[in-house]
Design an enzyme around this catalytic site. Structure first.
Site, PDB file in Angstrom:
ATOM      1  N   ASP A 182       0.865  -1.187   0.000  1.00 19.46           N
ATOM      2  CA  ASP A 182       0.000   0.000   0.000  1.00 19.46           C
ATOM      3  C   ASP A 182       0.901   1.236   0.000  1.00 19.46           C
ATOM      4  O   ASP A 182       2.104   1.142   0.249  1.00 19.46           O
ATOM      5  CB  ASP A 182      -0.869  -0.045   1.270  1.00 19.46           C
ATOM      6  CG  ASP A 182      -1.918   1.053   1.317  1.00 19.46           C
ATOM      7  OD1 ASP A 182      -2.289   1.593   0.261  1.00 19.46           O
ATOM      8  OD2 ASP A 182      -2.370   1.368   2.446  1.00 19.46           O
ATOM      9  N   GLU A 218       2.759   4.821  -4.027  1.00 20.92           N
ATOM     10  CA  GLU A 218       2.768   5.782  -5.162  1.00 20.92           C
ATOM     11  C   GLU A 218       4.109   6.511  -5.250  1.00 20.92           C
ATOM     12  O   GLU A 218       4.499   6.809  -6.394  1.00 20.92           O
ATOM     13  CB  GLU A 218       1.609   6.771  -5.009  1.00 20.92           C
ATOM     14  CG  GLU A 218       0.236   6.162  -5.158  1.00 20.92           C
ATOM     15  CD  GLU A 218      -0.166   5.272  -3.977  1.00 20.92           C
ATOM     16  OE1 GLU A 218       0.315   5.529  -2.862  1.00 20.92           O
ATOM     17  OE2 GLU A 218      -0.914   4.313  -4.193  1.00 20.92           O
ATOM     18  N   ASP A 275      -9.145   3.346  -2.477  1.00 26.58           N
ATOM     19  CA  ASP A 275     -10.137   3.763  -1.482  1.00 26.58           C
ATOM     20  C   ASP A 275     -11.454   4.235  -2.086  1.00 26.58           C
ATOM     21  O   ASP A 275     -11.748   5.433  -2.123  1.00 26.58           O
ATOM     22  CB  ASP A 275      -9.542   4.859  -0.596  1.00 26.58           C
ATOM     23  CG  ASP A 275      -8.349   4.342   0.204  1.00 26.58           C
ATOM     24  OD1 ASP A 275      -8.200   3.108   0.313  1.00 26.58           O
ATOM     25  OD2 ASP A 275      -7.571   5.168   0.704  1.00 26.58           O
TER      26      ASP A 275
HETATM   27  O1  MIG Z   1      -4.347   6.117   3.961  1.00 25.04           O
HETATM   28  O2  MIG Z   1      -3.478   0.890   5.645  1.00 25.04           O
HETATM   29  O3  MIG Z   1      -5.925   2.086   0.341  1.00 25.04           O
HETATM   30  O4  MIG Z   1      -6.808  -0.126   1.774  1.00 25.04           O
HETATM   31  O5  MIG Z   1      -6.732   0.041   4.566  1.00 25.04           O
HETATM   32  C1  MIG Z   1      -4.769   4.907   4.494  1.00 25.04           C
HETATM   33  C2  MIG Z   1      -4.637   1.620   5.812  1.00 25.04           C
HETATM   34  C3  MIG Z   1      -3.742   3.822   4.201  1.00 25.04           C
HETATM   35  C4  MIG Z   1      -4.943   2.995   2.316  1.00 25.04           C
HETATM   36  C5  MIG Z   1      -5.398   1.763   1.594  1.00 25.04           C
HETATM   37  C6  MIG Z   1      -6.394   1.035   2.446  1.00 25.04           C
HETATM   38  C7  MIG Z   1      -5.772   0.680   3.771  1.00 25.04           C
HETATM   39  C8  MIG Z   1      -5.295   1.946   4.474  1.00 25.04           C
HETATM   40  N1  MIG Z   1      -4.355   2.668   3.611  1.00 25.04           N
END
Ligand code: MIG
Length: 778
Positions: free
Chosen positions: A407, A410, A484
Site C-alpha cells: 500500500d 505511489e 479507497d
Molecule cells: O491512507 O493501511 O488504500 O486499503 O486500509 C490509508 C490503511 C492507508 C490505504 C489503503 C487502504 C488501507 C489503508 N491505507
C-alpha cells in the site's frame, strides 16, 4: 480552501491560458539503418523507428540527442529480427513489414502507420511529434469519427474514454473517486483504439507525468509528457484480443496465480489483534462461508514499523498463521514503503548503514511523514535495494506468509504534494534520475522487489502480491485493487468499467474493495456487491476504520444466506476461472472482459458499462441500484440462456430481466460450455466433482475451449505437472458430441473425470469423442 468554493469560477477568471509554443521535429535531413533500428535525423530532433515484431513498431523522438532505446522499466521483450522493405521515393519513405506500413512524409517529417491492407491506424496531420521549451514532448494524432478509446489503466468514469482527458501520476486519493477524479494510484500510459470493429494499440512508455487528450478536438488526439523522450509503441491489432496479446508481449503477462489467491479475501482496516483474527476465522468456518485469505492491515505492526509485529496485539504470529492455515486460511500482511526513522529499529539502521534510502543529490536522506511518523523510503530503482527489500520478506515467509499487500507505494506522503519531493535523485541502476521522472515506477519496482524476494523464499510455492500503485508491466508481479472507494452504489457501478479498463491494460487480476472502503455500507449494497465480487478477478471485502464492519454476517441471516451462496458460487466457478487465469497468463487476455472484446462489430457494446463477460461466453448483468429488481440486459448476437432459469433470450436486442435480491443474472451463449466444481469445505477446497455444462446450439455449431488444472499452488506445472484439455464441442441435431482434441500434461486431478451436463430441450443424446457417454475420463 478557495478552490472548493464558488470563488473557483469567479466571473473575473480568465479562460485564456498561456500560449503553448510547440517546436516541430521539422523536415527529414537524412536517415540510416542500424540493425533493426532506423534512425532519422530531422531538423529539430532525432527519431528512431524500431520494429519489435512485424505487428509491433516503436517510435522514439528525442529533442536533444540520439534516442535511447534501452531504458524501459515496462518493456521486457526484445526486438526480433523483422523483415522490412524500404521504399524510398522523393517525398515519401515507406518501411513495410508483413503487418505494418510506416509511411513517412519527409517535409515536414510525419509518420503514418498503416496496416498491411493500407488502412491508416495512427496518422499525423498538420501537427505530428513536437516538444516545448520546458521539456514537454507531445504527439498529435488523427482522431477518426468512429474511434473509441479504452485502457489507460485505472481510471474512474465510463468504459469509452473518447471525450476525456487523462493524466498519469500515481496519486493516493482518499477523497471520493468521482467520474472526474484523475489521476489515481496506477499509471498505465496505454490505450486501445476501436474503430469499426478493428483495433490497434498505443503504449506511451514515458514515466514522467503524462497526459492523454481525447477531448479537446474532434479530429485530433494527443499524448504528452513533462519530460523525457516521446517514446511509443504501435500495436497493429487487428482486433482487441490481438492488441492485448501484443501489449502483453511487450510488458509481460500475469504469472499464473495460486488458487487460494483467487478465493475470497476478508479484510478490514484493521483487524487489530490475534484474538480478533481468530474469532473472525472461526466465524467463517462455523458459518460455512468460504474464505481463503485474511488481510492484516497496519495495526499488526509495532508502531507501524514494517517487518515487525506488535507483541501485545500479535504475541505469536507464527502460531496464528499455522492455526489459520489448518483451517484453510492464509494471512496476507500489509507492507508500506515508509521505514520509520528510529535509530533503534534494525530496518532503518540497515537502510542508513548500507545506503539504501532515497536521497537528494546533495546526499541527504529524503524524509517524509507517513503512518510511522518521519520515515525514509527505500530506493527501489536500484537492484541492490530491491534485493535487500526482497530478502527482508523472510521475516514473513519464515512464519508461513505466502502473500504480501503493498500500500502507499505511489509513494504516498502526508504533505501538500502527496508524494516525495520530485527533486530526490534516484540511483536508478547506474543512471541517476530525479523522482520527477521515476515517480510513476516507484510502486512497480517495489512490487518487483517484493514479488521476486518472496518467490525465492517460498520454496517452489507461488507468491501473491497485492499492490496499489504501478506502471505498465505491473501485471508481472501482482494483482491490483482499485484503492479507497466508498460504500456508494455509484462506486459499485463505476467499479465495472474500471476493472474492465484495467483488464484491457494488461492487468487481468484486479477488483475493488467489495462493499466499499470508506463510508458505512448497508445490507443491500453489500449483498449486491458480493454477487458481483464473486465474478471480479480479485475478490476482497475491505472496509475502513471508523465505519461499519461489513463481514458477510453483519446484516442478519437473510443477507448472510445470500452472500454465503455467492461466495460459495465463486468456488463452484473456480475451475472455469482458473482456466481463464491460465489463459490470461499465456495470452494476456483478461478474465473479466467488456462485451466489445467478444463482439467488436457490435456498436451497442462499445460503451456498455453495466454488463461484462467472463471469458468468451458467459455474461453477467448485475443489479447496480438500490431497490431495483428489474433491469435491461443487452444480448449480443446468438441466443443466451439464463443459467438459473434456463430461459432463452434472442440476441441482438435488449430484454427486461427480473432479479430479486438473491439473484445475479448470469447468461451463457447457446452452443458453448463452461466447467463448474462443487463447494466442499474451507479446509479442503478442491472440488469432488467437476462438470462440463454444455448448452446445446444449432446443429453443426462448434465451440472450442481450454480446460486447465494443476495443483494450484506450486510451480510443478512448469515441469509438466498440469492437465490441459482442448475441447471441441459440436452441437448435433439431437444432442452434443464433446471431443477432446488435445490433451497434455501429467497432472491427475482428484476428481478423476469430468462429468458432462447437457442443457437443451432436444433429445438428451450426449457423446464424448463420438461414443455414448456422459463423462470425460482423465
Ligand atoms: O491512507 O493501511 O488504500 O486499503 O486500509 C490509508 C490503511 C492507508 C490505504 C489503503 C487502504 C488501507 C489503508 N491505507
Amino acid at each position: 480552501m478557495l478552490d472548493d468554493t464558488s470563488f473557483a469560477i469567479h466571473p473575473g477568471n480568465s479562460q485564456a491560458e498561456k500560449p503553448v509554443i510547440y517546436r516541430d521535429v521539422g523536415s527529414l535531413n537524412s536517415y540510416e539503418k542500424d540493425g533493426s533500428t532506423y534512425l532519422f535525423s530531422c531538423e529539430n530532433a532525432e527519431v528512431a523507428v524500431r520494429f519489435f515484431r512485424a505487428d509491433i513498431v516503436r517510435v522514439v523522438m528525442n529533442p536533444e540527442s540520439t534516442p535511447a532505446l534501452d531504458q524501459s522499466r515496462a518493456v521486457i521483450a526484445n526486438a526480433e529480427d523483422v523483415a522490412v522493405r524500404v521504399i524510398d521515393e522523393d517525398i515519401y519513405l515507406t518501411l513495410a513489414t508483413e503487418r505494418l506500413e510506416i509511411h513517412i512524409t519527409k517535409t515536414p517529417f510525419r509518420i503514418t502507420i498503416k496496416d498491411s491492407s493500407g488502412q491508416e491506424l495512427v496518422g499525423e496531420g498538420e501537427r505530428g511529434m513536437c516538444y516545448q521549451a520546458d521539456g514537454t514532448v507531445a504527439a498529435f494524432k488523427k482522431m477518426h469519427g468512429a474511434d473509441h478509446f479504452y485502457g489507460f489503466g485505472e481510471k474512474s468514469g465510463h468504459l469509452n474514454k473518447r471525450g476525456e482527458a487523462l493524466e498519469m501520476w500515481n496519486t493516493d486519493v482518499y477523497a471520493p473517486h468521482n467520474p472526474e477524479t484523475d489521476p489515481l494510484y496506477e499509471s498505465i500510459p496505454y490505450f486501445m483504439t476501436l474503430r469499426e470493429g478493428r483495433a490497434h494499440g498505443i503504449f506511451f512508455d514515458n514515466t514522467f507525468r503524462s497526459f492523454f487528450d481525447m477531448k479537446t478536438s474532434e479530429d485530433t488526439y494527443s499524448f504528452s509528457a513533462e519530460g523525457g523522450q516521446l517514446d511509443y509503441y504501435v500495436m497493429a491489432g487487428p482486433d482487441p484480443k490481438a492488441v492485448l496479446q501484443q501489449y502483453t508481449h511487450l510488458t509481460g503477462r500475469i504469472p499464473l496465480p495460486s488458487k487460494w489467491s483467487l478465493g475470497y479475501h476478508q479484510s478490514r482496516y484493521s483487524y487489530e489483534s490475534e484474538k480478533e483474527v481468530r474469532a473472525l476465522a472461526q466465524n467463517f468456518i462455523d458459518k460455512d462461508i468460504p474464505i481463503d485469505v485474511i488481510h492484516l492491515d497496519i495495526h499488526y505492526m509495532d508502531g507501524y514499523r514494517v517487518f515487525t509485529f506488535d507483541k501485545d496485539r500479535f504475541p505469536n504470529p507464527k502460531k496464528l498463521i499455522a492455526d489459520l492455515r489448518d483451517m484453510g486460511i492464509r494471512v496476507v500482511p500489509i507492507v508500506d514503503p515508509g521505514v520509520k526513522k528510529d535509530s533503534e529499529y534494525a530496518i532503518y539502521q540497515e537502510g542508513v548503514r548500507d545506503d539504501l534510502f532515497c536521497k537528494y543529490l546533495e546526499g541527504d536522506i529524503y524524509f517524509g511523514d507517513v503512518w510511522p511518523g518521519t520515515s525514509a523510503f527505500p530506493d527501489f530503482t536500484e537492484q541492490k535495494v530491491r534485493d535487500w527489500w526482497g530478502e527482508k520478506h523472510a521475516f514473513y515467509t519464515e512464519i508461513g506468509v505466502e502473500g504480501i499487500w503493498n500500500d502507499m507505494n505511489e509513494p504516498a506522503v502526508f504533505n501538500e504534494t502527496k508524494t516525495m519531493d520530485t527533486s530526490v535523485m534516484h540511483r536508478n541502476d547506474g543512471r541517476p534520475t530525479t523522482h520527477r521522472e521515476l515517480h510513476n515506477v516507484y510502486g512497480l519496482l517495489m512490487g518487483e522487489a517484493t514479488y521476486e524476494g518472496m518467490k525465492k523464499q517460498l520454496d517452489g510455492k507461488r507468491p501473491f502480491l497485492l499492490t496499489r500503485a504501478g506502471y505498465g508491466g505491473v501485471q508481472r508481479y501482482g494483482s491490483v485493487w482499485t484503492g479507497d472507494n466508498r460504500s456508494f452504489w455509484e462506486h459499485l457501478q463505476m467499479s465495472l468499467p474500471m476493472v474492465m479498463n484495467l483488464g484491457l491494460s494488461g492487468v487481468a487480476f484486479t477488483g475493488p474493495d467489495v462493499g466499499g472502503f470508506a463510508h458505512d455500507t448497508n445490507a443491500e449494497l453489500l449483498t449486491r456487491w458480493t454477487q458481483v465480487g464473486a465474478f471480479t478477478p480479485f475478490f476482497r471485502n475491505h472496509s475502513a476504520i471508523g465505519f461499519r464492519y461489513q463481514e458477510p454476517w453483519q446484516f442478519g441471516e437473510k443477507y448472510e444466506a445470500i452472500m454465503r451462496r455467492y461466495i460459495q458460487m465463486r468456488y463452484e466457478w473456480m475451475p472455469q476461472l482458473y482456466s481463464l487465469f491460465y489463459e490470461a497468463s499465456v495470452s494476456g487476455l483478461p478474465v473479466m472482459r467488456p462485451l466489445f472484446m467478444e463482439f467488436p462489430d457490435d456498436e451497442k457494446t462499445y460503451n456498455l458499462n453495466d454488463q461484462f463477460m467472463i471469458g468468451d461466453n458467459v455474461m453477467i448483468a448485475p443489479i447496480l441500484q438500490p431497490s431495483v429488481t428489474d433491469r435491461a440486459v443487452y444480448m449480443p448476437e446468438g441466443t443466451w440462456v439464463d443459467i438459473m432459469t434456463e430461459q432463452e433470450y434472442a440476441g441482438g436486442m435488449s430484454h427486461l430481466i427480473h432479479a430479486e435480491l438473491e439473484d445475479l443474472p448470469i447468461f451463457v451463449k447457446k452452443g458453448t460450455a463452461f466447467v463448474m466444481g462443487d463447494w466442499t469445505s474451507n479446509k479442503d477446497k478442491t472440488p469432488k466433482d467437476v462438470t462440463l455444462n454444455v448448452y446445446h446450439g444449432e446443429p453443426g455449431e462448434t465451440y472450442r475451449m481450454t480446460f486447465y488444472d494443476d495443483d494450484g499452488e506450486t510451480y510443478a506445472y512448469e515441469n509438466g505437472d498440469y492437465m490441459k484439455l482442448e475441447l471441441k464441442i459440436v452441437s448435433e441435431a439431437k444432442g452434443v458430441d464433446v471431443r477432446v482434441v488435445g490433451q497434455s500434461g501429467n497432472f491427475k486431478p482428484a476428481y478423476g473425470s469430468i462429468l458432462v451436463g447437457f442443457h437443451g430441450d432436444s433429445v438428451d443424446d450426449v457423446k464424448v469423442n463420438g461414443q455414448q457417454k456422459r463423462q470425460i475420463d482423465l
